[in-house]
Design an enzyme around this catalytic site. Structure first.
Site, PDB file in Angstrom:
ATOM      1  N   PHE A  38     -40.008 -29.465  58.500  1.00 44.58           N
ATOM      2  CA  PHE A  38     -40.317 -30.177  57.269  1.00 44.58           C
ATOM      3  C   PHE A  38     -40.484 -29.238  56.026  1.00 44.58           C
ATOM      4  CE2 PHE A  38     -41.566 -31.656  61.525  1.00 44.58           C
ATOM      5  CZ  PHE A  38     -41.624 -33.164  61.341  1.00 44.58           C
ATOM      6  N   VAL A  76     -42.773 -25.796  59.781  1.00 45.88           N
ATOM      7  CA  VAL A  76     -43.095 -26.228  58.627  1.00 45.88           C
ATOM      8  C   VAL A  76     -42.894 -25.103  57.555  1.00 45.88           C
ATOM      9  CG1 VAL A  76     -45.081 -26.985  57.140  1.00 45.88           C
ATOM     10  CG2 VAL A  76     -44.822 -27.951  59.626  1.00 45.88           C
ATOM     11  N   CYS A  77     -42.197 -25.409  56.451  1.00 49.85           N
ATOM     12  CA  CYS A  77     -41.803 -24.277  55.611  1.00 49.85           C
ATOM     13  C   CYS A  77     -43.030 -23.758  55.087  1.00 49.85           C
ATOM     14  CB  CYS A  77     -40.884 -24.939  54.446  1.00 49.85           C
ATOM     15  SG  CYS A  77     -40.610 -23.823  53.161  1.00 49.85           S
ATOM     16  N   ILE A  78     -43.151 -22.595  55.039  1.00 52.46           N
ATOM     17  CA  ILE A  78     -44.298 -21.924  54.857  1.00 52.46           C
ATOM     18  C   ILE A  78     -44.574 -21.975  53.312  1.00 52.46           C
ATOM     19  CG2 ILE A  78     -43.494 -19.665  54.735  1.00 52.46           C
ATOM     20  CD1 ILE A  78     -46.555 -18.730  56.241  1.00 52.46           C
ATOM     21  N   ALA A  81     -45.776 -25.427  52.234  1.00 52.14           N
ATOM     22  CA  ALA A  81     -46.871 -25.790  52.743  1.00 52.14           C
ATOM     23  C   ALA A  81     -48.050 -24.929  52.053  1.00 52.14           C
ATOM     24  CB  ALA A  81     -46.932 -25.368  53.941  1.00 52.14           C
TER      25      ALA A  81
END
Length: 130
Positions: A38, A76-78, A81
């Protein structure tokens, strides 16, 4: 066949629903999902802080249930995010924020996870974006 799936759109966008239905069809057909990634506004699909209107599907909840039920690698791409306030407990502590808006089954990690998924999969299928 092994699939990696990347989602760039938020829960209220049609691409989120299409990506989930595609992922369900992949598993129903006996194929494998090596990773769900994501990115950009797609990170909102991992947020437990969003509330869908009563007359709309709660796509974030559906994604969470799907990933948990099938024990998938939901990354989830940090960077995306953090930029959007989607924080797990560790990042909330690190940046001294009180709000925690994501947790299990999601993993916050770097963009390298998308690259690795593309290498492990036979096909990388992307949904949404500009």
């Amino acid at each position: 066949m092994k699939f990696a799936i990347a989602l760039f759109s938020p829960p209220h966008a049609p691409a989120s629903r299409r990506a989930l239905r595609f992922a369900e069809a992949v598993l129903a057909s006996g194929h494998e999902i090596v990773r769900l990634f994501f990115y950009r506004d797609g990170v909102y699909n991992a947020s437990c802080a969003m509330v869908a209107p009563q007359d709309e599907l709660d796509m974030a909840a559906q994604w969470r249930a799907f990933v948990a039920e099938h024990r998938l690698d939901g990354v989830v791409c940090i960077a995306a995010a953090l930029r959007r306030g989607v924080l797990n407990a560790e990042e909330a502590r690190r940046y001294e924020r009180e709000a925690i808006s994501t947790g299990a089954p999601w993993e916050l990690s770097g963009l390298g996870q998308l690259h690795e998924a593309a290498q492990l999969a036979d096909r990388l299928v992307c949904f949404g974006g500009d």
